[in-house]
Motif scaffolding. Structure first.
Motif, PDB file in Angstrom:
ATOM      1  N   THR A  58     -23.511  54.068 -30.443  1.00  0.00           N
ATOM      2  CA  THR A  58     -23.463  55.367 -31.117  1.00  0.00           C
ATOM      3  C   THR A  58     -24.376  55.339 -32.335  1.00  0.00           C
ATOM      4  N   LYS A  59     -24.316  54.236 -33.076  1.00  0.00           N
ATOM      5  CA  LYS A  59     -25.144  54.101 -34.272  1.00  0.00           C
ATOM      6  C   LYS A  59     -26.621  54.074 -33.909  1.00  0.00           C
ATOM      7  N   ALA A  60     -26.967  53.340 -32.863  1.00  0.00           N
ATOM      8  CA  ALA A  60     -28.368  53.247 -32.443  1.00  0.00           C
ATOM      9  C   ALA A  60     -28.885  54.622 -32.019  1.00  0.00           C
ATOM     10  N   LEU A  61     -28.084  55.345 -31.239  1.00  0.00           N
ATOM     11  CA  LEU A  61     -28.497  56.672 -30.791  1.00  0.00           C
ATOM     12  C   LEU A  61     -28.615  57.628 -31.983  1.00  0.00           C
ATOM     13  N   ALA A  62     -27.624  57.602 -32.859  1.00  0.00           N
ATOM     14  CA  ALA A  62     -27.626  58.502 -34.012  1.00  0.00           C
ATOM     15  C   ALA A  62     -28.831  58.244 -34.914  1.00  0.00           C
ATOM     16  N   THR A  63     -29.180  56.981 -35.069  1.00  0.00           N
ATOM     17  CA  THR A  63     -30.327  56.633 -35.912  1.00  0.00           C
ATOM     18  C   THR A  63     -31.615  57.196 -35.314  1.00  0.00           C
ATOM     19  N   PHE A  64     -31.779  57.008 -34.015  1.00  0.00           N
ATOM     20  CA  PHE A  64     -32.964  57.574 -33.355  1.00  0.00           C
ATOM     21  C   PHE A  64     -33.007  59.093 -33.541  1.00  0.00           C
ATOM     22  N   LEU A  65     -31.881  59.755 -33.311  1.00  0.00           N
ATOM     23  CA  LEU A  65     -31.838  61.220 -33.370  1.00  0.00           C
ATOM     24  C   LEU A  65     -32.143  61.727 -34.776  1.00  0.00           C
ATOM     25  N   ALA A  66     -31.547  61.095 -35.767  1.00  0.00           N
ATOM     26  CA  ALA A  66     -31.743  61.555 -37.147  1.00  0.00           C
ATOM     27  C   ALA A  66     -33.180  61.329 -37.606  1.00  0.00           C
ATOM     28  N   ASP A  67     -33.770  60.223 -37.159  1.00  0.00           N
ATOM     29  CA  ASP A  67     -35.099  59.852 -37.663  1.00  0.00           C
ATOM     30  C   ASP A  67     -36.248  60.500 -36.895  1.00  0.00           C
ATOM     31  N   LEU A  68     -35.963  61.174 -35.801  1.00  0.00           N
ATOM     32  CA  LEU A  68     -37.045  61.740 -34.976  1.00  0.00           C
ATOM     33  C   LEU A  68     -37.802  62.822 -35.751  1.00  0.00           C
ATOM     34  N   ARG A  69     -39.146  62.735 -35.704  1.00  0.00           N
ATOM     35  CA  ARG A  69     -39.993  63.702 -36.398  1.00  0.00           C
ATOM     36  C   ARG A  69     -40.872  64.442 -35.394  1.00  0.00           C
ATOM     37  N   TYR A  70     -41.334  65.608 -35.776  1.00  0.00           N
ATOM     38  CA  TYR A  70     -42.160  66.423 -34.878  1.00  0.00           C
ATOM     39  C   TYR A  70     -43.385  65.632 -34.424  1.00  0.00           C
ATOM     40  N   GLU A  71     -43.943  64.844 -35.332  1.00  0.00           N
ATOM     41  CA  GLU A  71     -45.142  64.067 -35.034  1.00  0.00           C
ATOM     42  C   GLU A  71     -44.890  63.024 -33.944  1.00  0.00           C
ATOM     43  N   LEU A 105     -37.712  73.750 -32.325  1.00  0.00           N
ATOM     44  CA  LEU A 105     -38.181  72.998 -31.156  1.00  0.00           C
ATOM     45  C   LEU A 105     -37.747  71.525 -31.249  1.00  0.00           C
ATOM     46  N   LEU A 106     -37.967  70.938 -32.407  1.00  0.00           N
ATOM     47  CA  LEU A 106     -37.582  69.543 -32.610  1.00  0.00           C
ATOM     48  C   LEU A 106     -36.059  69.372 -32.492  1.00  0.00           C
ATOM     49  N   ALA A 107     -35.314  70.311 -33.064  1.00  0.00           N
ATOM     50  CA  ALA A 107     -33.841  70.233 -32.986  1.00  0.00           C
ATOM     51  C   ALA A 107     -33.377  70.329 -31.539  1.00  0.00           C
ATOM     52  N   ALA A 108     -34.071  71.154 -30.753  1.00  0.00           N
ATOM     53  CA  ALA A 108     -33.704  71.271 -29.335  1.00  0.00           C
ATOM     54  C   ALA A 108     -33.956  69.957 -28.601  1.00  0.00           C
ATOM     55  N   VAL A 109     -35.097  69.318 -28.888  1.00  0.00           N
ATOM     56  CA  VAL A 109     -35.390  68.012 -28.275  1.00  0.00           C
ATOM     57  C   VAL A 109     -34.274  67.020 -28.602  1.00  0.00           C
ATOM     58  N   VAL A 110     -33.850  67.018 -29.856  1.00  0.00           N
ATOM     59  CA  VAL A 110     -32.760  66.130 -30.297  1.00  0.00           C
ATOM     60  C   VAL A 110     -31.456  66.464 -29.564  1.00  0.00           C
ATOM     61  N   LEU A 150     -21.576  67.417 -28.218  1.00  0.00           N
ATOM     62  CA  LEU A 150     -22.364  66.427 -28.959  1.00  0.00           C
ATOM     63  C   LEU A 150     -23.842  66.805 -28.998  1.00  0.00           C
ATOM     64  N   GLY A 151     -24.337  67.400 -27.913  1.00  0.00           N
ATOM     65  CA  GLY A 151     -25.726  67.858 -27.906  1.00  0.00           C
ATOM     66  C   GLY A 151     -25.951  68.929 -28.966  1.00  0.00           C
ATOM     67  N   ALA A 152     -25.047  69.898 -29.005  1.00  0.00           N
ATOM     68  CA  ALA A 152     -25.155  70.969 -30.001  1.00  0.00           C
ATOM     69  C   ALA A 152     -25.054  70.401 -31.414  1.00  0.00           C
ATOM     70  N   ALA A 153     -24.120  69.493 -31.604  1.00  0.00           N
ATOM     71  CA  ALA A 153     -23.930  68.901 -32.935  1.00  0.00           C
ATOM     72  C   ALA A 153     -25.182  68.160 -33.391  1.00  0.00           C
ATOM     73  N   ALA A 154     -25.763  67.359 -32.504  1.00  0.00           N
ATOM     74  CA  ALA A 154     -26.935  66.565 -32.875  1.00  0.00           C
ATOM     75  C   ALA A 154     -28.104  67.466 -33.253  1.00  0.00           C
ATOM     76  N   GLY A 155     -28.338  68.498 -32.459  1.00  0.00           N
ATOM     77  CA  GLY A 155     -29.445  69.410 -32.746  1.00  0.00           C
ATOM     78  C   GLY A 155     -29.279  70.097 -34.092  1.00  0.00           C
ATOM     79  N   VAL A 156     -28.093  70.632 -34.341  1.00  0.00           N
ATOM     80  CA  VAL A 156     -27.862  71.341 -35.607  1.00  0.00           C
ATOM     81  C   VAL A 156     -27.884  70.358 -36.773  1.00  0.00           C
ATOM     82  N   ALA A 157     -27.326  69.175 -36.582  1.00  0.00           N
ATOM     83  CA  ALA A 157     -27.345  68.179 -37.659  1.00  0.00           C
ATOM     84  C   ALA A 157     -28.785  67.834 -38.043  1.00  0.00           C
ATOM     85  N   HIS A 158     -29.660  67.747 -37.044  1.00  0.00           N
ATOM     86  CA  HIS A 158     -31.062  67.460 -37.355  1.00  0.00           C
ATOM     87  C   HIS A 158     -31.671  68.588 -38.177  1.00  0.00           C
TER      88      HIS A 158
END
Lengths: 462, 462
Positions: free
Chosen positions: B11-24, B132-137, B166-174
Motif C-alpha cells: 500500500t505504501k509503495a503504491l501510494a508513494t508512486f501515486l502521490a509522486d507522479l508528475r505530468y512530465e 488529466l494527471l489525476a485521472a491517470v492516478v 480507492l481509484g476516486a480517492a487517489a485521483g482526488v488526493a493527487h
C-alpha cells in the motif's frame, strides 16, 4: 408472522415487521428504555464535541453540505441537511467510548441509529413519539443484522459500521412511512453500502469515527432514496451474493426473525459504565470487585491475569503500547491500571497526562490477557469477567462477575444515567449545565414532545 | 522503487508512486488515451440523463446538498458541491453500459474516477492538465486494487464499487496535492468505506447506479478528509483486518506494484462497442463474425452456443427473462438476438419496444451459454469470444474472436469514438449537437485548457 416467509425470505419477514410496527405495539418498558438510550446517546454526542476527527468531519460538512437546513449538528450547533447532521453526530457520539452496546451483536446501536432518526425527524418535523418509535425500529434492525452476521464477520468487519447502516436505514425509513416493500428497498440499498474494516486499529487511525458517521449518513441516504422509488436487492442479507455471502462464514438467518415482537433489542442493550472499549469492561468490573473484597491497593498487586474471550484478544490485541487517549481505551493494561489506581476508568481518567503517568505505566506492565474457553463459549450472549490477582506477598485472589455493570440485569438507574449525562456534557464543555438539565427533562418526556427541532440553541457555545 | 517496501508494504509503495507522479512522467500515448477516455466518459454521463435512478439521486442531491457550488452536475446542469456532483455524475455515467472497462480487474474505471476528479478539479479551479494527471492516478489505483482483490472478490462484490472508491480517492488526493503519507490516509479511508454487492442483479434493482455514485463520492470524501488531517489505516489493502482479509481469498499483492511507471492502466482499458454488459461482448463479436463470414440471417439460425468464462455465468446467469432494458443488457440471449437480427447491439437497439418484440423473444430462446475451460483459463487477462452456430439445415459454424472490439489491440479510432460520443449525447437529448462538438474539441485539447469549470451551459436543457 408467516413462518414460511420467515424461513424462506428472512429479509422480507424482518422488513414487514419493521415497517408495520406502531407506537401502540410498544410495551411500556420498551418506551422507557428507549428514552434512557436517547439521553445516553445525546450526552455522548456532546462529549465528542472537540475531538479532532469530529471537527474534520464538521469542516467537510461545511464544505460539502448546505449552510443551513432543518437538522442540528449537535457539536457545532449549526443547522444543515439531514445527511450532514447524521454524518457529524454519528462521528461525535462514539469517540469518547461511552455510548451503548448490544452484547450478542457486539454492536453499538445508539451512535448509528439516533443520529439518523433525529436528523430525519427534524427534517420532516416529526414529534418525539415518532422519533422514539423509529429508534426502536432502528435498534431492532441493526442488532438483528449484527447478530445474524455473527462472529466471523466481526473478526474483520466493524459491525457497528456494517449492520449500523441497516439500522439507520430502517429507522429513517419508518419515519418516512415506508411500507414493507419500501423497507426492503431501504435495507437493500443500505446493505450494499455497508462497510467498515478493523484494520485501522493497528495504527490508531480515525476510521472508527468515519464508520459511525457513514453508517448513519449512508443508512439515512438509503431510506430517502427508497422513499423516492430507488430499488434495492430483495435478499440483501441472505441472498447468494448478499451480505452474508460476502462478509460472513457463520451467518444465522434465524437471528433476523426469532422472537420478533416478543424480544426487544432496546431492552437487550447495555449502557457503558467505564469510558473504554466494551471488551475491557468485564475484567474491569471483576478487578474492581477484587479490590473491594480484599481491600487491595495498586502497590500490593504484583500481577493481574485477565481471562477473556477471543474477540477481546482480536480487538485489544494490536494495541500494545497506548500512545493516544483513544488507544488507551483499547488497552486492557491501561484500563485495569486505572481501576487499580483510582477504582474507576471514567471519561475524566483518560487524559493526555495519564498517558505520561509513570505510575500507570508501571501497573499496566503487570497486566496479562489470557484466553478462557468458558468465557469464550458464553460470549457474545454473556460477557463474563474473571481476573486472577497475585499480590506482592504471594496471595492469589480470583474474582468473577457474571453480569457487567450496565448490562440488562445490572442496569444503570435513572439517577446514575443523569449523573453520567451531566459528566459527559461537562466534558470539554459540550453543553452548559442548564442545557443538559433541559435535555434530561426532554428525554424523560420524549413521547409527549410535539416538536424536537431545536434541542440546543442555535448560537455557537462560547 | 524500493523493492523491500514494495514487498512488505505494498500500500505504501503504491501510494508513494501515486502521490509522486508528475505530468512530465506521462508518456505521450498515456496522455492521448486519457483524453479519449475522458470524452468517452463524458458522453456516457450525458446519455444517462433521464434514467430514473439517476433522477432520484439528483433529487437527493437537491434535498441534501447545497443549491449552488463550483461543480457541475452534467445531467441537470446544476452546480453544487463536489461531493454531490461526483455522486450524480457517477450514477449517470454507468447506466447505459457504454463506459470503459479494464479486463483484468473486471472494473469500470471511468465511471468512478472521472466524476470524482472532475468535481474536485472544478472545486479548486485546476486546469485540464491536472485533471488529466489525476485521472491517470485514479485509473492506476482503481485498476491495481481491482486486480489485487481478484476473482474471488468479484464473485460477490461489484469491483467497480469497491476498488472504485480507492481509484476516486487517489485521483482526488493527487489533485489536492497529497504527499505519500496523505495518499495512504486517503486510500485507508476509501478502503474502509468500500462496498457493493452483486445481489441486486437477481432483482434488477437500482444498486449498480448507487455503487458507482457512492464510489465516486466516498472516494472524493476520503481525499478531502485526508487533506484535512483525517487518518486511515496504513495497510488497508494487505493488512490482517484489511480489504483482502475481509473480501477476497485470492488477493495478490504483486498486482499493486508490478511494473509501476512502465505499464499504464489507461492503456490497458477497453472502450465498449456494444451497449451491453461487457461479459456479452466477446460472444457478440464472435457471432457478428460468423454472420458476416457465412452470410447468415436470424431465420437460418437454429441454435447458438456461446462459450464463456465462469464470471459471465455468475453475472449473466441470474437474468433468465429480461423484463427491463437494464436486464436486457445483462441477458446473453437478448444481446445475441439483437446481433442476429440487426448486426448491432448499440444504445438504439435496447428499447422498451424491443423488450416486447416477439422476433427477439424467439431468437433469444435459441441461445445457450456453456462454460469453456480454455476461455475461463485465459480470463480475465484475455476475453475470448467463441460461438457455435447451428443452422436450420444442420450446418454448424464455429467462430472465434481473440480480441474483442474496443480492447487494446483492437481499439476504437478517434473517428469511431467521436461517432459514439455523438450518438450517446443525442440519446434522450443529453446534449445538443453544438454542445457535443464543443466537448469533443475540449477533450482533444484537454491538456491545454486553463479552465474546465464550465463544460456545459448553466441553464436546463429545453
Amino acid at each position: 408472522m408467516n413462518l414460511y416467509i420467515e424461513e424462506v425470505e428472512p429479509t422480507k419477514a424482518l422488513a414487514t415487521f419493521l415497517a408495520d410496527l406502531r407506537y401502540e405495539d410498544l410495551p411500556q418498558p420498551v418506551i422507557e428504555r428507549t428514552k434512557e438510550l436517547f439521553l445516553d446517546w445525546l450526552a455522548s454526542a456532546l462529549a465528542g464535541r472537540s475531538a479532532r476527527p469530529v471537527q474534520i468531519l464538521e469542516r467537510l460538512a461545511a464544505h460539502m453540505g448546505p449552510a443551513d437546513g432543518p437538522s442540528e449538528i449537535l457539536v457545532s450547533r449549526r443547522r444543515t441537511s439531514p445527511l450532514f447532521a447524521a454524518l457529524v453526530n454519528g462521528a461525535a457520539s462514539h469517540i469518547v467510548e461511552q455510548d451503548d452496546v448490544q452484547n450478542e451483536a457486539v454492536f453499538h446501536p445508539g451512535t448509528v441509529v439516533f443520529p439518523a432518526v433525529l436528523a430525519g425527524a427534524q427534517d420532516i418535523g416529526a414529534p418525539g413519539r415518532d422519533l422514539l418509535l423509529a429508534a426502536v425500529v432502528g435498534y431492532e434492525a441493526g442488532v438483528r443484522v449484527g447478530a445474524f452476521l455473527g462472529r466471523s464477520h466481526y473478526r474483520v468487519f466493524h459491525t457497528t459500521g456494517t449492520a449500523g447502516t441497516l439500522g439507520a436505514a430502517a429507522g429513517v425509513a419508518h419515519l418516512l412511512k415506508a411500507d414493507p416493500q419500501v423497507m426492503i428497498h431501504a435495507l437493500g440499498s443500505a446493505g450494499t453500502q455497508a462497510a467498515g474494516l478493523w484494520e485501522f486499529l493497528r495504527d490508531a487511525a480515525d476510521s472508527k469515527q468515519l464508520h459511525t458517521a457513514k453508517a448513519a449518513a449512508d443508512g439515512l441516504l438509503a431510506a430517502y432514496l427508497a422513499r423516492d422509488g430507488f430499488t434495492g436487492a430483495r435478499h440483501i442479507l441472505e441472498g447468494k451474493q448478499g451480505m452474508a455471502a460476502g462478509m460472513s462464514s457463520d451467518a444465522d438467518p434465524r437471528k433476523l426473525t426469532a422472537g420478533l415482537g416478543e424480544r426487544w433489542a432496546v431492552l437487550e442493550t447495555s449502557f457503558k459504565f467505564h469510558a473504554s472499549c466494551r471488551h475491557t469492561h468485564p475484567s474491569a468490573d471483576a478487578l474492581l470487585q477484587a479490590l473491594q473484597e480484599h481491600q487491595l491497593t495498586a502497590e500490593r498487586i504484583a500481577h493481574i491475569r485477565a481471562h477473556v474471550h477471543q474477540a477481546a484478544i482480536d480487538v485489544l490485541g494490536p494495541v500494545n503500547d497506548a500512545r493516544t487517549v483513544h488507544q488507551a481505551k483499547f488497552s486492557m493494561g491501561f484500563v485495569l491500571a486505572l481501576i487499580a489506581l483510582y477504582q474507576q476508568a471514567g471519561i475524566g481518567e483518560f487524559t493526555e497526562e495519564a498517558l505520561q503517568d509513570p505510575r500507570i505505566r508501571e501497573v499496566l506492565g503487570r497486566v496479562e490477557m489470557v484466553f478462557d474457553p468458558e468465557i469464550d463459549a458464553a460470549y457474545p450472549r454473556q460477557w463474563i469477567g474473571k481476573v486472577e490477582v497475585e499480590t506482592t506477598d504471594g496471595e492469589v485472589f480470583t474474582s468473577r462477575v457474571d453480569i457487567p455493570k450496565g448490562d440488562p440485569g445490572n442496569i444503570l438507574t435513572r439517577a446514575e444515567l443523569e449523573d453520567k449525562a451531566r459528566r459527559l456534557a461537562a466534558y470539554r464543555q459540550g453543553a452548559s449545565a442548564e442545557e443538559i438539565e433541559a435535555l434530561i427533562t426532554l428525554a424523560w418526556t420524549l413521547e409527549n414532545q410535539a416538536d424536537i427541532r431545536d434541542l440546543l440553541p442555535r448560537e455557537e457555545l462560547a
